[in-house]
Design a protein around this motif. Structure first.
Motif, PDB file in Angstrom:
ATOM      1  N   TYR A  75       0.811  -1.220   0.000  1.00  0.00           N
ATOM      2  CA  TYR A  75       0.000   0.000   0.000  1.00  0.00           C
ATOM      3  C   TYR A  75       0.847   1.274   0.000  1.00  0.00           C
ATOM      4  N   ARG A  76       2.169   1.146   0.019  1.00  0.00           N
ATOM      5  CA  ARG A  76       3.033   2.298   0.278  1.00  0.00           C
ATOM      6  C   ARG A  76       2.883   3.423  -0.752  1.00  0.00           C
ATOM      7  N   LYS A  77       2.479   3.103  -1.966  1.00  0.00           N
ATOM      8  CA  LYS A  77       2.349   4.129  -2.998  1.00  0.00           C
ATOM      9  C   LYS A  77       0.931   4.696  -3.092  1.00  0.00           C
ATOM     10  N   SER A  78       0.052   4.204  -2.252  1.00  0.00           N
ATOM     11  CA  SER A  78      -1.326   4.699  -2.257  1.00  0.00           C
ATOM     12  C   SER A  78      -1.454   5.846  -1.254  1.00  0.00           C
ATOM     13  N   ASN A  79      -2.632   6.471  -1.225  1.00  0.00           N
ATOM     14  CA  ASN A  79      -2.884   7.529  -0.243  1.00  0.00           C
ATOM     15  C   ASN A  79      -3.761   7.006   0.889  1.00  0.00           C
ATOM     16  N   LEU A  80      -3.735   5.693   1.110  1.00  0.00           N
ATOM     17  CA  LEU A  80      -4.638   5.066   2.074  1.00  0.00           C
ATOM     18  C   LEU A  80      -4.001   4.870   3.449  1.00  0.00           C
ATOM     19  N   LEU A  81      -2.692   5.039   3.555  1.00  0.00           N
ATOM     20  CA  LEU A  81      -2.017   4.917   4.848  1.00  0.00           C
ATOM     21  C   LEU A  81      -2.096   6.270   5.559  1.00  0.00           C
ATOM     22  N   TYR A  82      -2.981   6.373   6.563  1.00  0.00           N
ATOM     23  CA  TYR A  82      -3.235   7.651   7.237  1.00  0.00           C
ATOM     24  C   TYR A  82      -2.322   7.759   8.465  1.00  0.00           C
ATOM     25  N   LYS A  83      -1.251   8.535   8.333  1.00  0.00           N
ATOM     26  CA  LYS A  83      -0.186   8.560   9.333  1.00  0.00           C
ATOM     27  C   LYS A  83      -0.630   8.997  10.732  1.00  0.00           C
ATOM     28  N   PRO A  84      -1.466  10.052  10.892  1.00  0.00           N
ATOM     29  CA  PRO A  84      -1.879  10.422  12.254  1.00  0.00           C
ATOM     30  C   PRO A  84      -2.574   9.281  12.994  1.00  0.00           C
ATOM     31  N   LEU A  85      -3.405   8.529  12.281  1.00  0.00           N
ATOM     32  CA  LEU A  85      -4.099   7.390  12.883  1.00  0.00           C
ATOM     33  C   LEU A  85      -3.115   6.275  13.216  1.00  0.00           C
ATOM     34  N   ILE A  86      -2.182   6.017  12.313  1.00  0.00           N
ATOM     35  CA  ILE A  86      -1.191   4.951  12.507  1.00  0.00           C
ATOM     36  C   ILE A  86      -0.305   5.251  13.718  1.00  0.00           C
ATOM     37  N   VAL A  87       0.148   6.497  13.843  1.00  0.00           N
ATOM     38  CA  VAL A  87       1.016   6.872  14.964  1.00  0.00           C
ATOM     39  C   VAL A  87       0.261   6.783  16.287  1.00  0.00           C
ATOM     40  N   THR A  88      -0.962   7.294  16.320  1.00  0.00           N
ATOM     41  CA  THR A  88      -1.753   7.307  17.559  1.00  0.00           C
ATOM     42  C   THR A  88      -2.074   5.899  18.040  1.00  0.00           C
ATOM     43  N   MET A  89      -2.652   5.088  17.152  1.00  0.00           N
ATOM     44  CA  MET A  89      -3.059   3.744  17.560  1.00  0.00           C
ATOM     45  C   MET A  89      -1.863   2.798  17.609  1.00  0.00           C
ATOM     46  N   GLY A  90      -0.878   3.030  16.756  1.00  0.00           N
ATOM     47  CA  GLY A  90       0.304   2.180  16.755  1.00  0.00           C
ATOM     48  C   GLY A  90       1.063   2.249  18.068  1.00  0.00           C
ATOM     49  N   SER A  91       1.212   3.464  18.616  1.00  0.00           N
ATOM     50  CA  SER A  91       1.926   3.622  19.882  1.00  0.00           C
ATOM     51  C   SER A  91       1.162   2.962  21.031  1.00  0.00           C
ATOM     52  N   GLY A  92      -0.168   3.082  21.007  1.00  0.00           N
ATOM     53  CA  GLY A  92      -0.983   2.467  22.059  1.00  0.00           C
ATOM     54  C   GLY A  92      -0.958   0.959  22.012  1.00  0.00           C
ATOM     55  N   VAL A  93      -1.039   0.415  20.801  1.00  0.00           N
ATOM     56  CA  VAL A  93      -1.105  -1.037  20.668  1.00  0.00           C
ATOM     57  C   VAL A  93       0.251  -1.688  20.950  1.00  0.00           C
ATOM     58  N   VAL A  94       1.357  -0.999  20.659  1.00  0.00           N
ATOM     59  CA  VAL A  94       2.689  -1.524  21.002  1.00  0.00           C
ATOM     60  C   VAL A  94       2.818  -1.648  22.523  1.00  0.00           C
ATOM     61  N   LEU A  95       2.413  -0.614  23.227  1.00  0.00           N
ATOM     62  CA  LEU A  95       2.486  -0.625  24.693  1.00  0.00           C
ATOM     63  C   LEU A  95       1.675  -1.788  25.269  1.00  0.00           C
ATOM     64  N   GLY A  96       0.434  -1.917  24.795  1.00  0.00           N
ATOM     65  CA  GLY A  96      -0.436  -2.973  25.314  1.00  0.00           C
ATOM     66  C   GLY A  96       0.059  -4.365  24.967  1.00  0.00           C
ATOM     67  N   SER A  97       0.479  -4.566  23.722  1.00  0.00           N
ATOM     68  CA  SER A  97       0.898  -5.901  23.283  1.00  0.00           C
ATOM     69  C   SER A  97       2.183  -6.356  23.963  1.00  0.00           C
ATOM     70  N   LEU A  98       3.057  -5.414  24.269  1.00  0.00           N
ATOM     71  CA  LEU A  98       4.305  -5.759  24.961  1.00  0.00           C
ATOM     72  C   LEU A  98       3.997  -6.313  26.354  1.00  0.00           C
ATOM     73  N   VAL A  99       3.118  -5.632  27.066  1.00  0.00           N
ATOM     74  CA  VAL A  99       2.727  -6.088  28.410  1.00  0.00           C
ATOM     75  C   VAL A  99       1.971  -7.416  28.316  1.00  0.00           C
ATOM     76  N   GLY A 100       1.019  -7.509  27.362  1.00  0.00           N
ATOM     77  CA  GLY A 100       0.215  -8.714  27.221  1.00  0.00           C
ATOM     78  C   GLY A 100       1.026  -9.936  26.844  1.00  0.00           C
ATOM     79  N   SER A 101       2.017  -9.768  25.977  1.00  0.00           N
ATOM     80  CA  SER A 101       2.809 -10.913  25.521  1.00  0.00           C
ATOM     81  C   SER A 101       3.675 -11.484  26.633  1.00  0.00           C
TER      82      SER A 101
END
Length: 257
Positions: free
Chosen positions: A71-97
């Motif tokens: 998808y890298r050449k498309s305009n479908l990767l919405y960076k503000p959403l990716i950064v916001t949810m990506g940071s939250g899910v990394v934190l949670g998944s690290l603890v959960g794993s």
């Protein structure tokens, strides 16, 4: 390990990764039950729930990355959403794993079953399709908080959480379908990093089947991502809902009967 065993694992990886690329999920919703239930049907030794979660955690990292690159050449990767949810899910998944090593087999499957049921219900909540050209607005605090919660649960079962992040993004945050599918792959990739660290550190990853699944995902996930661009968004949502429901029914049936 026999050649037939290797081919079976590879085929499961191809099927699961192609579907995951199409639907914008890392693929654990599909591969977890496939790895848990299919090998014994062909007379092979069954994987434990911890082994399946370990395989899924590492393999999903590669499958989601392969999908993102498509998808890298498309305009479908919405960076503000990716950064916001990506940071939250990394934190949670690290603890959960890391915490997952404290759970027994049934507990891991129960967590997975609960996630699948929630995702299935959310997929049937009616929503108006958001036009892709519309400026995207979302509540960042809500998005981050939900991502942490999903990360905790998905870290336990070795999932990237894409199968529940997708309905959350569609129904709660009201993100357009195609943007959701592309961006969720990137968020799932971040989640799988945290999950993989925990699973590897606690010795839950059998490496041979994991490597076979990774090779399959690198081949099939980009194909699935390309196919999704040509499919109707409603069909994609229906397909995801059917997969989630079937998996939830199978998990709970095996737990209760």
């Amino acid at each position: 390990m026999t050649l037939s065993w290797i081919l079976m694992i590879f085929l499961l990886g191809i099927i699961g990764s192609m579907i995951s690329g199409m639907l914008g999920i890392g693929g654990a919703i599909i591969k977890f039950p496939m790895l848990l239930f299919i090998p014994p049907l062909f007379g092979f030794t069954a994987f434990t729930a911890h082994e399946v979660s370990g395989i899924s955690a590492v393999e999903v990292m590669f499958a989601s990355l392969a999908g993102v690159l498509a998808y890298r050449k498309s305009n479908l990767l919405y960076k503000p959403l990716i950064v916001t949810m990506g940071s939250g899910v990394v934190l949670g998944s690290l603890v959960g794993s890391f915490a997952s090593s404290l759970f027994d087999e049934s507990a891991v499957n129960i967590v997975y079953g609960i996630l699948a049921m929630i995702a299935a219900v959310m997929m049937f909540i009616k929503r108006e399709e958001i036009a892709q050209s519309t400026t995207i607005h979302f509540n960042k605090i809500l998005a981050f908080s939900l991502a942490v919660i999903v990360g905790l649960a998905s870290g336990i079962v070795g999932a990237g959480g894409g199968f529940i992040l997708v309905p959350i993004m569609l129904v709660v945050l009201r993100i357009p379908t195609r943007v959701t599918i592309a961006s969720s792959l990137a968020i799932t990739f971040f989640a799988s990093i945290g999950g993989s660290i925990g699973k590897i550190s606690t010795g839950q990853v059998p490496w041979l089947p994991t490597i076979i699944m990774i090779i399959a995902s690198l081949i099939a996930a980009p194909i699935g991502a390309k196919l999704s661009k040509k499919m109707n968004s409603k069909i994609l949502r229906i397909l995801l809902a059917v997969l989630i429901i079937f998996t939830a029914i199978k998990i709970w049936y095996d737990l209760l009967f």
